[in-house]
Design a protein around this motif. Structure first.
Motif, PDB file in Angstrom:
ATOM      1  N   VAL A   1      67.248  74.818  39.228  1.00 36.04           N
ATOM      2  CA  VAL A   1      67.216  74.048  40.481  1.00 36.04           C
ATOM      3  C   VAL A   1      66.705  72.633  40.221  1.00 36.04           C
ATOM      4  CG1 VAL A   1      66.060  73.847  42.718  1.00 36.04           C
ATOM      5  CG2 VAL A   1      67.003  76.047  42.000  1.00 36.04           C
ATOM      6  N   ILE A   2      65.626  72.511  39.439  1.00 39.16           N
ATOM      7  CA  ILE A   2      65.070  71.191  39.122  1.00 39.16           C
ATOM      8  C   ILE A   2      66.069  70.361  38.323  1.00 39.16           C
ATOM      9  CG2 ILE A   2      63.255  69.982  37.833  1.00 39.16           C
ATOM     10  CD1 ILE A   2      61.373  72.307  38.536  1.00 39.16           C
ATOM     11  N   ILE A   3      66.729  71.005  37.341  1.00 40.49           N
ATOM     12  CA  ILE A   3      67.695  70.287  36.498  1.00 40.49           C
ATOM     13  C   ILE A   3      68.889  69.802  37.323  1.00 40.49           C
ATOM     14  CG2 ILE A   3      69.392  70.589  34.641  1.00 40.49           C
ATOM     15  CD1 ILE A   3      67.325  72.448  33.284  1.00 40.49           C
TER      16      ILE A   3
ATOM     17  N   ALA B   1      55.510  69.466  39.153  1.00 40.73           N
ATOM     18  CA  ALA B   1      56.653  70.198  39.710  1.00 40.73           C
ATOM     19  C   ALA B   1      56.589  70.251  41.233  1.00 40.73           C
ATOM     20  CB  ALA B   1      56.695  71.610  39.133  1.00 40.73           C
ATOM     21  N   VAL B   2      55.380  70.414  41.776  1.00 39.63           N
ATOM     22  CA  VAL B   2      55.215  70.473  43.231  1.00 39.63           C
ATOM     23  C   VAL B   2      55.533  69.119  43.858  1.00 39.63           C
ATOM     24  CG1 VAL B   2      53.555  70.839  45.100  1.00 39.63           C
ATOM     25  CG2 VAL B   2      53.569  72.368  43.120  1.00 39.63           C
ATOM     26  N   THR B   3      55.075  68.033  43.221  1.00 47.63           N
ATOM     27  CA  THR B   3      55.393  66.688  43.714  1.00 47.63           C
ATOM     28  C   THR B   3      56.895  66.466  43.721  1.00 47.63           C
ATOM     29  OG1 THR B   3      53.300  65.848  42.838  1.00 47.63           O
ATOM     30  CG2 THR B   3      54.991  64.223  43.357  1.00 47.63           C
ATOM     31  N   PHE B   4      57.565  66.900  42.660  1.00 45.69           N
ATOM     32  CA  PHE B   4      59.023  66.779  42.593  1.00 45.69           C
ATOM     33  C   PHE B   4      59.672  67.554  43.731  1.00 45.69           C
ATOM     34  CE2 PHE B   4      63.159  68.370  41.271  1.00 45.69           C
ATOM     35  CZ  PHE B   4      63.798  67.229  40.806  1.00 45.69           C
TER      36      PHE B   4
ATOM     37  N   ASP C   1      58.369  68.423  46.647  1.00 48.45           N
ATOM     38  CA  ASP C   1      58.074  67.800  47.940  1.00 48.45           C
ATOM     39  C   ASP C   1      58.992  66.608  48.216  1.00 48.45           C
ATOM     40  OD1 ASP C   1      56.101  69.622  48.429  1.00 48.45           O
ATOM     41  OD2 ASP C   1      54.466  68.349  47.710  1.00 48.45           O
ATOM     42  N   ARG C   2      59.377  65.889  47.156  1.00 48.29           N
ATOM     43  CA  ARG C   2      60.210  64.687  47.337  1.00 48.29           C
ATOM     44  C   ARG C   2      61.697  64.992  47.394  1.00 48.29           C
ATOM     45  NH1 ARG C   2      57.597  59.748  43.766  1.00 48.29           N
ATOM     46  NH2 ARG C   2      55.454  59.937  44.560  1.00 48.29           N
ATOM     47  N   VAL C   3      62.116  66.034  46.698  1.00 43.26           N
ATOM     48  CA  VAL C   3      63.561  66.275  46.554  1.00 43.26           C
ATOM     49  C   VAL C   3      64.025  67.482  47.366  1.00 43.26           C
ATOM     50  CG1 VAL C   3      65.410  66.752  44.893  1.00 43.26           C
ATOM     51  CG2 VAL C   3      63.511  65.256  44.262  1.00 43.26           C
ATOM     52  N   LEU C   4      63.230  68.542  47.390  1.00 42.10           N
ATOM     53  CA  LEU C   4      63.644  69.786  48.036  1.00 42.10           C
ATOM     54  C   LEU C   4      62.885  69.985  49.349  1.00 42.10           C
ATOM     55  CD1 LEU C   4      63.464  71.972  44.800  1.00 42.10           C
ATOM     56  CD2 LEU C   4      65.494  70.849  45.724  1.00 42.10           C
ATOM     57  N   THR C   5      62.814  68.935  50.145  1.00 39.31           N
ATOM     58  CA  THR C   5      61.949  68.934  51.333  1.00 39.31           C
ATOM     59  C   THR C   5      62.076  70.186  52.206  1.00 39.31           C
ATOM     60  OG1 THR C   5      62.098  66.531  51.333  1.00 39.31           O
ATOM     61  CG2 THR C   5      61.207  67.576  53.315  1.00 39.31           C
ATOM     62  N   PRO C   6      63.293  70.620  52.589  1.00 37.90           N
ATOM     63  CA  PRO C   6      63.363  71.810  53.459  1.00 37.90           C
ATOM     64  C   PRO C   6      62.870  73.082  52.778  1.00 37.90           C
ATOM     65  CG  PRO C   6      65.457  70.614  53.408  1.00 37.90           C
ATOM     66  CD  PRO C   6      64.620  70.090  52.295  1.00 37.90           C
ATOM     67  N   ALA C   7      63.009  73.139  51.466  1.00 41.26           N
ATOM     68  CA  ALA C   7      62.639  74.366  50.731  1.00 41.26           C
ATOM     69  C   ALA C   7      61.627  74.061  49.629  1.00 41.26           C
ATOM     70  CB  ALA C   7      63.888  75.003  50.139  1.00 41.26           C
TER      71      ALA C   7
ATOM     72  N   TRP D   1      58.656  74.794  49.414  1.00 43.32           N
ATOM     73  CA  TRP D   1      57.748  75.928  49.160  1.00 43.32           C
ATOM     74  C   TRP D   1      58.248  76.812  48.017  1.00 43.32           C
ATOM     75  CZ3 TRP D   1      60.072  80.672  49.678  1.00 43.32           C
ATOM     76  CH2 TRP D   1      61.276  80.704  50.389  1.00 43.32           C
ATOM     77  N   LEU D   2      59.548  76.691  47.687  1.00 43.80           N
ATOM     78  CA  LEU D   2      60.099  77.503  46.608  1.00 43.80           C
ATOM     79  C   LEU D   2      59.500  77.151  45.250  1.00 43.80           C
ATOM     80  CD1 LEU D   2      63.903  77.676  47.517  1.00 43.80           C
ATOM     81  CD2 LEU D   2      62.266  79.576  47.496  1.00 43.80           C
ATOM     82  N   VAL D   3      59.168  75.859  45.076  1.00 42.22           N
ATOM     83  CA  VAL D   3      58.677  75.419  43.768  1.00 42.22           C
ATOM     84  C   VAL D   3      57.359  76.102  43.408  1.00 42.22           C
ATOM     85  CG1 VAL D   3      57.910  73.455  42.385  1.00 42.22           C
ATOM     86  CG2 VAL D   3      59.911  73.231  43.865  1.00 42.22           C
ATOM     87  N   PRO D   4      56.300  76.015  44.238  1.00 43.66           N
ATOM     88  CA  PRO D   4      55.071  76.725  43.850  1.00 43.66           C
ATOM     89  C   PRO D   4      55.252  78.233  43.717  1.00 43.66           C
ATOM     90  CG  PRO D   4      54.901  75.863  46.093  1.00 43.66           C
ATOM     91  CD  PRO D   4      56.117  75.255  45.488  1.00 43.66           C
TER      92      PRO D   4
END
Length: 499
Positions: free
Chosen positions: A203-205, A303-306, A308-314, A316-319
């Motif tokens: 997802v990040i990539i 990763a959380v900062t990324f 928050d900036r890119v996956l705003t609606p979701a 919470w999935l990152v942490p």
């Protein structure tokens, strides 16, 4: 009376014959043999790849980018270091594949140093690894897990240290229990968590690739401006990068449990480590599409900062997936650390109870529990980056010595079969790089902590001379009743090749 005795003897003979026939039928029908008291070959190719990938992709990619960037000073050399760490890990793992298929014993470096140089270097490695490296690594990963797991319950502030420590201790206990109960269950959990962490990495990539396609490339322009090129800063950048890659040698600790190790060991390495290297480079590229170097260094959780900036609606999935990722890395670390302790004790270099296996589950549960207890002790608060530096310093002393052992055995042990034979230049390159990584920080920025670390390793000689070389009777008298009671409590026995 005689007739009565004859009748009883006849009945007894018929019952005996019936039982024999029944035993024979069961033997022919089910061919059920008594289970051997030894570790079972239950780790296949997929589980081997999952163990490598699952152990390597843990907390490192979420905490190390800051340290690598701060020691390189610019985006360009930062990405070069990440790529170089992947290449070095692959070369080291290929050397270990040669060693692992030549010496098919569990224990990793311990087994190879024992074969090449004898008991003292092998014992010093196990001394450092069992009491410091493995449990501290387990503790660091568990603390990272606890930080991300506790964060949603403390929005806008940092979770209390006591909460983080307690949560890390619970994670260590759960993982230790899981690995003590079943190898298969631990592998299933590892496979699932590896899939979960690959999903969040993907997802990040993908998000990073989309941002690059949209023109977010300003951080890659003049990316080598301001780079640090000092002898010591580069080695410290490598230390933090290599911490993220740590786990490239994990499969060598469980060689005895690998199905078809001559095939699956090198294949798992060739597939697993390059996959992780590509993922790490692309994840770092993704970070720099949304954050400047200064912003990345200021972030408490990259990763959380990324997210928050890119996956705003979701976001919470990152942490959530970072929690799964770190839990999986801790599980892999526990799995292999127990095997090292088991192999060391089996050679008589640790107390015998640590070489016993559980009669129900056929797992080295005493060794796993011992590692878990030490890890709980190591969750005392400390600076993670400092721990990583000293962990890497100690580890690369023995990584270099192990690859050097391959050079030695190439010339001295020509009688050993080598199903996987790497060119001699590979162990030479890895040994030279290991020497650089060990000496560079000491030369550039001498620190007493490196001296303390070295003294601890050498201090293992005192323990070796007193308790192993001389075999004092009083230690055996003390340990005999303790071992007996622990055997009964843990339901463990020596492996069959020890009896």
């Amino acid at each position: 009376m005689d007739e009565e005795n004859l009748r009883k003897r006849k009945i007894s003979t018929e019952e005996k014959n019936g039982n024999l026939a029944l035993d024979k039928t069961e033997s022919e029908g089910t061919k059920k043999e008594p289970e051997q008291m030894a570790l079972k070959k239950q780790v296949g190719l997929l589980s081997g790849i999952s163990l490598i990938v699952g152990t390597m992709i843990g907390s490192g990619i979420f905490i190390s980018p800051k340290a690598v960037l701060s020691n390189t000073g610019a985006v360009g050399p930062c990405l070069v270091v990440w790529a170089a760490c992947g290449v070095l890990s692959t070369l080291g793992a290929l050397c270990y594949a040669d060693l692992g298929t030549m010496i098919t014993k569990s224990g990793g470096e311990y087994a190879y140093l024992l074969e090449a140089f004898g008991p003292i270097p092998a014992f010093l490695y196990s001394w450092m690894c069992i009491f410091v490296s493995k449990p501290s690594s387990f503790a660091i990963i568990s603390l990272s897990f606890a930080e991300y797991a506790a964060a949603p319950f403390y929005p806008g502030c940092v979770p209390p240290p006591l909460v983080i420590k307690c949560l890390a201790a619970v994670a260590i206990i759960l993982i230790t229990a899981l690995n003590s109960i079943s190898v298969k269950l631990a592998n299933y959990v590892q496979n699932f968590l590896t899939a979960a962490k690959l999903l969040i990495v993907a997802v990040i990539i993908v998000a990073g690739i989309v941002l690059i396609a949209q023109g977010n490339t300003r951080n890659f322009e003049n990316s080598f401006d301001g780079a640090k090129t000092s002898f010591g800063s580069i080695s410290l950048a490598f230390y933090n990068g290599l911490w993220s890659y740590d786990g490239w040698n994990q499969l060598n600790y469980i060689t005895e449990e690998l199905k078809n190790p001559f095939r699956n060991l090198p294949l798992s390495i060739i597939i697993g480590i390059p996959l992780v290297t590509v993922c790490y480079i692309l994840v770092n590229v993704a970070y720099f599409t949304t954050m400047t170097p200064a912003e990345l260094l200021d972030s408490s959780a990259v990763a959380v900062t990324f997210g928050d900036r890119v996956l705003t609606p979701a976001s919470w999935l990152v942490p959530l997936f970072v929690v799964l990722s770190t839990f999986g890395a801790a599980n892999g670390s526990c799995f292999t650390a127990g095997r090292l302790t088991f192999a060391t004790a089996r050679e008589g270099h640790m107390v015998k109870i640590l070489s016993y296996i559980n009669v129900r589950h056929l797992t080295p549960s005493p060794a796993l529990i011992f590692n878990g207890v030490l890890a709980i002790i190591y969750i005392i608060p400390t600076d993670i980056n400092t721990l990583i530096n000293y962990f890497s310093f100690a580890s690369w002393i023995f990584y270099g010595l192990t690859t050097f052992s391959l050079i030695v055995m190439t010339f001295r042990r020509k009688d050993l079969k080598r199903p996987v034979k790497v060119p001699i230049v590979l162990p030479i390159v890895v040994t030279v790089v290991a020497i650089y990584l060990v000496l560079a920080p000491i030369i550039d920025a001498p620190d007493l902590a490196y001296l303390y670390c070295s003294l601890f390793i050498v201090g293992g000689l005192i323990f070796y001379v007193l308790f192993i070389y001389f075999h004092f009777n009083w230690t055996r008298k003390i340990m005999k009743p303790i071992t007996k009671h622990l055997q009964l409590f843990l339901e463990v026995v020596p492996a069959e090749n020890e009896q």
